[in-house]
Design a protein around this motif. Structure first.
Motif, short mmCIF file in Angstrom:
data_model
loop_
_atom_site.label_atom_id
_atom_site.label_comp_id
_atom_site.label_asym_id
_atom_site.label_seq_id
_atom_site.Cartn_x
_atom_site.Cartn_y
_atom_site.Cartn_z
N ASP A 11 0.82 -1.21 0.00
CA ASP A 11 0.00 0.00 0.00
C ASP A 11 0.85 1.26 0.00
OD1 ASP A 11 -2.36 -1.35 -0.07
OD2 ASP A 11 -2.62 -1.39 2.11
N THR A 15 0.27 4.31 -2.66
CA THR A 15 -0.16 5.64 -2.21
C THR A 15 0.98 6.63 -2.28
OG1 THR A 15 0.26 5.02 0.09
CG2 THR A 15 -1.99 4.77 -0.73
N ASN A 58 -15.19 13.48 -1.91
CA ASN A 58 -15.21 12.37 -0.94
C ASN A 58 -15.49 11.06 -1.65
OD1 ASN A 58 -14.64 14.03 1.23
ND2 ASN A 58 -16.79 14.34 1.79
N ASP A 61 -12.38 10.05 -3.46
CA ASP A 61 -11.41 9.53 -2.50
C ASP A 61 -11.77 8.11 -2.07
OD1 ASP A 61 -9.96 11.86 -2.64
OD2 ASP A 61 -10.84 12.75 -0.82
N GLU A 62 -13.06 7.85 -1.87
CA GLU A 62 -13.50 6.51 -1.50
C GLU A 62 -13.21 5.52 -2.62
OE1 GLU A 62 -17.59 6.50 -0.31
OE2 GLU A 62 -17.26 7.96 1.29
N ASP A 65 -9.56 4.75 -2.67
CA ASP A 65 -9.22 3.82 -1.59
C ASP A 65 -9.63 2.39 -1.94
OD1 ASP A 65 -8.17 5.87 -0.09
OD2 ASP A 65 -9.99 6.16 1.12
N GLN A 68 -7.31 1.00 -4.57
CA GLN A 68 -6.02 0.64 -4.00
C GLN A 68 -6.12 -0.68 -3.25
OE1 GLN A 68 -4.97 4.12 -1.74
NE2 GLN A 68 -4.01 5.14 -3.49
N GLU A 69 -7.20 -0.88 -2.52
CA GLU A 69 -7.41 -2.15 -1.82
C GLU A 69 -7.55 -3.28 -2.84
OE1 GLU A 69 -10.72 -1.96 0.86
OE2 GLU A 69 -9.98 -0.14 1.83
#
Length: 141
Positions: A11, A15, A58, A61-62, A65, A68-69
């Motif tokens: 990660d 990031t 937002n 951004d979610e 995330d 990335q996961e």
């Protein structure tokens, strides 16, 4: 080693590269026009439009995330698939070796059985010959 050449990314690599890329894009030497497109308008923001922008940001951004996961999970899945492939190749090699050894053992046992049968036939023939010789000798005398 740069992250794109690594076999396994974590990660922090993902990031960190996004943050460094963003930092490079937003350097101080950019002009006002680039700042407008990269950072958005710098003037005061009012009411519902600002809330909508924050809401959309937002959500973005979610999504980032989650992606990335997902990338991390795909990389981990790839690692597990590599391990599984190695294990299956090893199992296949062991199965081939077992098959070859079992064929060799089967041949050895077959030859051993043939030898035992030949020895028993020889012993039976000798006994039969001895009996015949004794009977012939008995009638000749």
């Amino acid at each position: 080693m740069p992250p794109k050449f690594k076999r396994h990314l974590n990660d922090d690599d993902v990031t960190g590269s996004v943050k460094s890329e963003r930092r490079n894009l937003l350097e101080d030497d950019s002009d006002e026009e680039e700042d407008f497109f990269l950072r958005g308008p710098s003037g005061p923001r009012f009411g519902p439009r600002n809330d909508k922008i924050k809401h959309v940001q937002n959500q973005v951004d979610e999504v980032i995330d989650v992606m990335q996961e997902n990338i991390t999970k795909v990389i981990e899945r790839g690692e597990r698939l590599d391990e599984l492939q190695d294990k299956s190749e090893s199992l296949s090699d062991n199965a081939t070796a077992f098959s070859n050894r079992s064929k060799q053992l089967r041949r050895q046992m077959w030859w051993r059985g043939c030898k035992i049968k030949a020895i028993m036939a020889l012993v039976a023939g000798i006994l039969l010959l001895v009996i015949i010789i004794l009977i012939v000798m008995k009638y000749r005398t």
